[in-house]
Design an enzyme around this catalytic site. Sequence first.
Site, short mmCIF file in Angstrom:
data_model
loop_
_atom_site.label_atom_id
_atom_site.label_comp_id
_atom_site.label_asym_id
_atom_site.label_seq_id
_atom_site.Cartn_x
_atom_site.Cartn_y
_atom_site.Cartn_z
N GLY A 310 0.76 -1.31 0.01
CA GLY A 310 0.10 -0.08 0.07
C GLY A 310 1.07 1.29 -0.08
O GLY A 310 1.95 1.14 -0.59
N GLU A 311 0.33 2.12 0.70
CA GLU A 311 0.90 3.79 0.39
C GLU A 311 1.10 4.47 -0.81
O GLU A 311 1.81 5.55 -0.87
CB GLU A 311 2.52 3.68 1.25
CG GLU A 311 2.52 3.07 2.62
CD GLU A 311 3.90 3.03 3.24
OE1 GLU A 311 4.69 3.48 2.57
OE2 GLU A 311 4.13 2.46 4.29
N GLY A 312 0.78 3.55 -1.91
CA GLY A 312 1.11 4.10 -3.11
C GLY A 312 2.37 3.60 -3.63
O GLY A 312 2.74 4.07 -4.74
#
Length: 343
Positions: A310-312
Amino acid sequence: MTAGSAVPPLDRSRTAALRARLDGKAKPLGSLGRIEDLAVRLALISDTDTPKADRAVLMVFAGDHGLNQASVSAYPSSVTAAMVTTLLAGRASANAFAAAVGAEILIIDAGVDAELAEHPALIRAKIRRGTRNAAEEPALTLDEVQTALVRGAALARAAGQDFDLIAIGEMGIANSASAALILHRLAPAPLEDCVGAGAGQDIEGLAHKLAVLEVAADRTEAVEPMDVLAEFGGLEIVMMAGAVLGAAQARKPVLVDGFIAGAAALAAIRLVPEVADYCVFAHRSAERGHAVMLEALGVEPLLDLDMRLGEGTGALLAVPLLRAAAKLMSDVASLDDVLSGNI
């Protein structure tokens, strides 16, 4: 649902001319495969023959989930605020990847269950401190969903004034549970096919997570996108969905990260189908359910790196591919110029 102006449809009558432009470049026909497809998409999105993808921003939306009162994550909800602080300090994985690809990061507090310190990279857009427990009641009201969509759209439209490319990512403990429920209803797909380990559940933890989500799913028969977001949505997911809408309204490509960001994109597409043309799916997450999501959307992601952070982070790694596709349209000589020596 009103989150601003309408999404402009792509002018597909330009496709043949754009393909001809690519076919006339100094390379064998079709030799750059899916990068050529991506180049055409970017040109259609920007409504120009020479799209740009130089300036990229990752918008990380953060929020907490009342579902974690039932321990659907292996981590306590306090980790959300701690990781947002880490992102703001420039020490998270997303920061390292953004530096590697030359992208900027904005962190949006959509619904963190804490008061965060002031920071130049922090955008305060909090709707409330975390959602309600979706296993017992709707996570959000329809008014809260509407507000989150509108705020996300406005933030993305504003970013579109400064950036060529908008990537979306998230931070929120238990948000894989919320995303699984959204996928279950909006794909639709059997719940057990949508629920994965998230941030590290073991076999027993995964069984518990599925049992809690079954209770949440049995509580309501909601299937319409706004209702599903109200019943199960996290504020970071809903605001990301708004950002997808806003980026499309600004004619900017949206790089969608993995499972959680994908759930936001799925919701946005179910709300306004035209936004699908603006979404570029960055990578195939290792999180169970992402393959189901990609199949439901009928899309093939750019990368498959067995990632599920996640987190981009996955979206950031795809940024150079979009830049390469844009440069193919604008910088590569034509075969006629090469043969004539006019380069």
